[in-house]
Design a protein around this motif. Sequence first.
Motif, PDB file in Angstrom:
ATOM      1  N   PRO A  65     112.593 171.170  -9.020  1.00 17.43           N
ATOM      2  CA  PRO A  65     113.726 171.820  -7.894  1.00 17.43           C
ATOM      3  C   PRO A  65     115.041 171.361  -8.391  1.00 17.43           C
ATOM      4  CG  PRO A  65     111.893 170.617  -6.659  1.00 17.43           C
ATOM      5  CD  PRO A  65     111.612 170.279  -8.189  1.00 17.43           C
ATOM      6  N   GLY A  66     116.109 171.806  -7.795  1.00 15.12           N
ATOM      7  CA  GLY A  66     117.544 171.691  -8.200  1.00 15.12           C
ATOM      8  C   GLY A  66     118.006 170.408  -7.811  1.00 15.12           C
ATOM      9  N   SER A  67     117.615 169.954  -6.578  1.00 14.80           N
ATOM     10  CA  SER A  67     118.037 168.618  -5.872  1.00 14.80           C
ATOM     11  C   SER A  67     117.891 167.288  -6.866  1.00 14.80           C
ATOM     12  CB  SER A  67     117.894 168.539  -4.558  1.00 14.80           C
ATOM     13  OG  SER A  67     116.479 167.786  -4.405  1.00 14.80           O
ATOM     14  N   THR A  68     118.512 166.534  -7.022  1.00 13.99           N
ATOM     15  CA  THR A  68     118.450 165.359  -7.572  1.00 13.99           C
ATOM     16  C   THR A  68     117.213 164.404  -6.744  1.00 13.99           C
ATOM     17  OG1 THR A  68     120.214 164.156  -6.351  1.00 13.99           O
ATOM     18  CG2 THR A  68     120.800 164.988  -8.503  1.00 13.99           C
ATOM     19  N   LYS A  69     117.342 164.511  -5.618  1.00 12.19           N
ATOM     20  CA  LYS A  69     116.252 163.788  -4.750  1.00 12.19           C
ATOM     21  C   LYS A  69     114.982 164.479  -5.231  1.00 12.19           C
ATOM     22  CE  LYS A  69     115.003 162.666   0.149  1.00 12.19           C
ATOM     23  NZ  LYS A  69     113.404 163.381  -0.040  1.00 12.19           N
ATOM     24  N   ALA A  70     114.778 165.446  -5.462  1.00  8.66           N
ATOM     25  CA  ALA A  70     113.417 166.035  -5.542  1.00  8.66           C
ATOM     26  C   ALA A  70     113.109 165.700  -7.039  1.00  8.66           C
ATOM     27  CB  ALA A  70     113.484 167.483  -5.054  1.00  8.66           C
ATOM     28  N   VAL A  71     114.106 165.692  -7.778  1.00  8.03           N
ATOM     29  CA  VAL A  71     113.876 165.308  -9.558  1.00  8.03           C
ATOM     30  C   VAL A  71     113.161 164.034  -9.676  1.00  8.03           C
ATOM     31  CG1 VAL A  71     115.144 164.988 -11.362  1.00  8.03           C
ATOM     32  CG2 VAL A  71     115.482 166.988 -10.420  1.00  8.03           C
ATOM     33  N   ARG A  72     114.013 163.200  -8.635  1.00  8.32           N
ATOM     34  CA  ARG A  72     113.481 161.704  -8.854  1.00  8.32           C
ATOM     35  C   ARG A  72     112.029 161.619  -8.314  1.00  8.32           C
ATOM     36  NH1 ARG A  72     117.120 157.915 -10.008  1.00  8.32           N
ATOM     37  NH2 ARG A  72     119.421 158.226  -9.826  1.00  8.32           N
ATOM     38  N   GLU A  73     111.711 162.289  -7.120  1.00  6.76           N
ATOM     39  CA  GLU A  73     110.461 162.456  -6.613  1.00  6.76           C
ATOM     40  C   GLU A  73     109.438 162.862  -7.554  1.00  6.76           C
ATOM     41  OE1 GLU A  73     111.041 164.458  -3.011  1.00  6.76           O
ATOM     42  OE2 GLU A  73     111.993 162.855  -2.057  1.00  6.76           O
ATOM     43  N   ASN A  74     109.596 163.860  -8.391  1.00  8.33           N
ATOM     44  CA  ASN A  74     108.609 164.673  -9.140  1.00  8.33           C
ATOM     45  C   ASN A  74     108.591 163.833 -10.269  1.00  8.33           C
ATOM     46  OD1 ASN A  74     108.952 168.205  -8.548  1.00  8.33           O
ATOM     47  ND2 ASN A  74     108.741 166.493  -6.920  1.00  8.33           N
ATOM     48  N   LEU A  75     109.525 163.358 -10.955  1.00 10.53           N
ATOM     49  CA  LEU A  75     109.373 162.522 -12.040  1.00 10.53           C
ATOM     50  C   LEU A  75     108.747 161.415 -11.907  1.00 10.53           C
ATOM     51  CD1 LEU A  75     112.808 163.064 -14.010  1.00 10.53           C
ATOM     52  CD2 LEU A  75     110.452 163.915 -14.560  1.00 10.53           C
ATOM     53  N   ASP A  76     108.980 160.592 -10.701  1.00 16.33           N
ATOM     54  CA  ASP A  76     108.378 159.415 -10.510  1.00 16.33           C
ATOM     55  C   ASP A  76     106.716 159.716 -10.398  1.00 16.33           C
ATOM     56  OD1 ASP A  76     108.060 156.654  -9.603  1.00 16.33           O
ATOM     57  OD2 ASP A  76     107.288 157.310  -7.674  1.00 16.33           O
ATOM     58  N   ALA A  77     106.397 160.834  -9.773  1.00 19.69           N
ATOM     59  CA  ALA A  77     104.940 161.131  -9.647  1.00 19.69           C
ATOM     60  C   ALA A  77     104.376 161.686 -11.064  1.00 19.69           C
ATOM     61  CB  ALA A  77     104.722 162.410  -8.802  1.00 19.69           C
ATOM     62  N   GLU A 113     129.409 170.512 -11.158  1.00 13.31           N
ATOM     63  CA  GLU A 113     129.060 169.538 -12.004  1.00 13.31           C
ATOM     64  C   GLU A 113     127.513 169.400 -12.043  1.00 13.31           C
ATOM     65  OE1 GLU A 113     130.267 165.584 -11.040  1.00 13.31           O
ATOM     66  OE2 GLU A 113     129.292 164.771 -12.780  1.00 13.31           O
ATOM     67  N   ASP A 114     127.019 169.615 -13.307  1.00 12.14           N
ATOM     68  CA  ASP A 114     125.370 169.242 -13.527  1.00 12.14           C
ATOM     69  C   ASP A 114     125.111 167.801 -13.202  1.00 12.14           C
ATOM     70  OD1 ASP A 114     122.927 169.393 -14.143  1.00 12.14           O
ATOM     71  OD2 ASP A 114     123.073 169.859 -16.184  1.00 12.14           O
ATOM     72  N   LYS A 115     124.232 167.609 -12.054  1.00 16.15           N
ATOM     73  CA  LYS A 115     123.825 166.278 -11.870  1.00 16.15           C
ATOM     74  C   LYS A 115     122.232 166.038 -12.113  1.00 16.15           C
ATOM     75  CE  LYS A 115     127.295 165.501  -8.138  1.00 16.15           C
ATOM     76  NZ  LYS A 115     127.599 165.362  -6.888  1.00 16.15           N
ATOM     77  N   SER A 116     121.525 167.197 -11.807  1.00 13.28           N
ATOM     78  CA  SER A 116     120.131 166.797 -11.867  1.00 13.28           C
ATOM     79  C   SER A 116     119.604 167.025 -13.487  1.00 13.28           C
ATOM     80  CB  SER A 116     119.261 168.091 -11.300  1.00 13.28           C
ATOM     81  OG  SER A 116     119.631 168.055  -9.920  1.00 13.28           O
ATOM     82  N   GLY A 117     120.126 167.775 -14.348  1.00 12.03           N
ATOM     83  CA  GLY A 117     120.117 167.707 -15.825  1.00 12.03           C
ATOM     84  C   GLY A 117     120.431 166.395 -16.371  1.00 12.03           C
ATOM     85  N   PRO A 118     121.450 165.772 -16.089  1.00 13.93           N
ATOM     86  CA  PRO A 118     121.781 164.390 -16.729  1.00 13.93           C
ATOM     87  C   PRO A 118     120.916 163.362 -16.279  1.00 13.93           C
ATOM     88  CG  PRO A 118     123.771 165.601 -16.342  1.00 13.93           C
ATOM     89  CD  PRO A 118     122.805 166.363 -15.903  1.00 13.93           C
ATOM     90  N   LEU A 119     120.325 163.460 -14.873  1.00 11.36           N
ATOM     91  CA  LEU A 119     119.697 162.471 -14.119  1.00 11.36           C
ATOM     92  C   LEU A 119     118.291 162.629 -15.138  1.00 11.36           C
ATOM     93  CD1 LEU A 119     118.707 160.618 -12.136  1.00 11.36           C
ATOM     94  CD2 LEU A 119     118.289 162.632 -10.751  1.00 11.36           C
ATOM     95  N   ILE A 120     117.683 163.711 -15.161  1.00 11.16           N
ATOM     96  CA  ILE A 120     116.370 163.994 -16.106  1.00 11.16           C
ATOM     97  C   ILE A 120     116.525 163.371 -17.423  1.00 11.16           C
ATOM     98  CG2 ILE A 120     114.696 165.349 -16.896  1.00 11.16           C
ATOM     99  CD1 ILE A 120     115.284 167.509 -14.827  1.00 11.16           C
ATOM    100  N   GLN A 121     117.627 163.526 -17.991  1.00  3.77           N
ATOM    101  CA  GLN A 121     117.761 162.972 -19.431  1.00  3.77           C
ATOM    102  C   GLN A 121     117.622 161.428 -19.212  1.00  3.77           C
ATOM    103  OE1 GLN A 121     121.026 164.865 -21.898  1.00  3.77           O
ATOM    104  NE2 GLN A 121     121.163 166.257 -20.110  1.00  3.77           N
ATOM    105  N   ASP A 122     118.524 160.554 -18.261  1.00  4.09           N
ATOM    106  CA  ASP A 122     118.620 159.477 -18.220  1.00  4.09           C
ATOM    107  C   ASP A 122     117.215 158.729 -17.936  1.00  4.09           C
ATOM    108  OD1 ASP A 122     121.865 159.438 -16.474  1.00  4.09           O
ATOM    109  OD2 ASP A 122     121.164 159.588 -18.636  1.00  4.09           O
TER     110      ASP A 122
END
Length: 646
Positions: A129-141, A20-29
């Motif tokens: 990166p591909g992990s949801t954790k890193a995605v959140r950290e990067n987008l927050d920055a 399942e794609d988790k990081s892509g939908p997270l970025i969209q949200d």
Amino acid sequence: MSCSAGVITVSDSVHAGVNEDKSGPLIQDILQTRGFERVVSAVAPDDEESIRASLKLILSLKVDCVFTTGGTGFGERDLTPEAISPLLERQAPGLVHLLLSSSLKHTPLAALSRQLAGTIGKTLVVTLPGSTKAVRENLDALLSNGVLDHALDLIKGGSGKVVHAALGSGHTPIVGQEHACGHHHHPGCVAPKPRTALSHDPSVPAPGRLRVSPYPMINLKDALDIIMTEIQSLEVVTLPITAGLAGHVLAEDVRAPQDIPSSKTTNVDGYAVRSTDTPGVYNVLTSRTHKLSEELPEGSIFRINTGGPLPAASDSVIMVEDTELESTLKDPDGEDAEEEQVKTLAQVSPGENVREPGSDVRKGDLVMQMGEVITSAGGEVGTLAFVGRKEVKVVRKPVVALLSTGNELLDLQSPKPMPGDGWGGIWDTNRPSLQAALEGMGYKVIDLGIVADHVDAHVRAVSKGLETADILLTTGGTSMGASDLLKPVIERRFNGTIHFGRVAIKPGKPTTFASIPTKVAPHDRKYLFALPGNPTAAIVTFHIFVVPALRKLGAWLTNKCQLPRVQVQLENAMPLDPRVELHRVIVRSTPKGLLATTTGGQRSSRVTSLCGANGLVQLPPLAVGGPSKLEAGEFAQAIMIGEIQI
């Protein structure tokens, strides 16, 4: 200023539908919560060409920024930087430093991330990166303190005065200030919807309805690109090896669990012999009179059928045609009951007519690859059975909910007299014809019937479709009439997004593609196609748009989602239209090549123009100063919707 974004998930397993794609939908949200009005997405496997192709596709949709997720590490298949770096026109090392420094606060492993940022034209591209954790950290920055907004403002040609002024005053510019994407953020505010409803308000009286469609007219290629970008495949399921697998896509590699054949077997009907046996008369043994594990006695041969194992000490098989019956055993009534002796007429070579162990497949051999389509031709199901698989992982095929709209329609199987001035109404042609096409392709169809031209009836039907199916297919109610309710219902009652509402093709201009949010779907949304009500337009647009969508839901490779195209020679002149026209034809194979014959008048209500048609010739749009028609004898591309005739 409004903003749009693209999201590309880079992953072999997600692309194949295994994970399942988790990081892509997270970025969209996250982006939609921040007020981005349009966010499109794509999934690419871990190879440079596919990643670049997905990026170019997203860029063609004119987005302001693109985020990729995955493939930025040191793994052998981590190729996102190599794919994207050559396309960047201006590097943004400061953004990369910001992303890495934010992640390093949480883990030193962030130092292994090979991220990029830069611009392509007026679009900002950032690899995450591909992990949801890193995605959140990067987008927050990126989203904190207006960094992303300021970057997009400058890329679009803005001065950045608002942000500079806010920074100079010591205030955080994102609170109470309008920034590049034209939205505000206040404590406790509700995030704006991804887009504003463009459809007319059904509660407004007919004189107040829109007279001109608010939906932009897009070309055929862009419409297909949007479908391929928006739709994501369904989940992986495990199914038994039966005929019901046809149309599914493999979600795993299939390897042989053992050598096939596992022992020496024959590929003809005949008798197992020693290759040293010379022509002569031999006693006949069978599986009832001799064990395979016991050596074949001298002076005897063993009767064997195609595919059967050879007994010990035999190494060849002589065909029945190379023997003669010498004598038989009699039953109690004196009738011939069994062969007793057979005369061989030839001497066979060692290994003749014998399949050696593993000669078809060796243990561990890859016999089918993840991503292959299991067709109805039988070869794939036969291969799975051949290696002894009882079940296999596949991507689930979509279930389709089908309905027609219109007070004027009558159900052919249960007609009800229409009230009024004696007008009898018209038969609903679309549901039975589309159901026949869908079930012929192996899809399960849920028939929602004919839906009256009332908002509540539309809401009930769409709700039932969302509950019971993966994709909704409707006909009628997509144009500019006061009773055309599908677009308003999608946008105003279901908070759906209409990705396109008009396409420059003939027939099929009002074709509509939408997605509707729902928590009962793998990607938290389901899809809807609202096709025109004219019967021919409905069938044509089904083959052009819906078939690729169904295949994409089932995880078919993108380049195989559309129906095949072939070059044909026209047997009739065909007039051109300002729009791309899909002319119904009969394609025949002849010694001169493929010839296409028109089915006659092409009016979109003339269903008989589809009777017998197996192709759609794609005619180019009429050009200023160009020819008004394609002449007989000229060549064109035809989309095949049926088998080529002979």
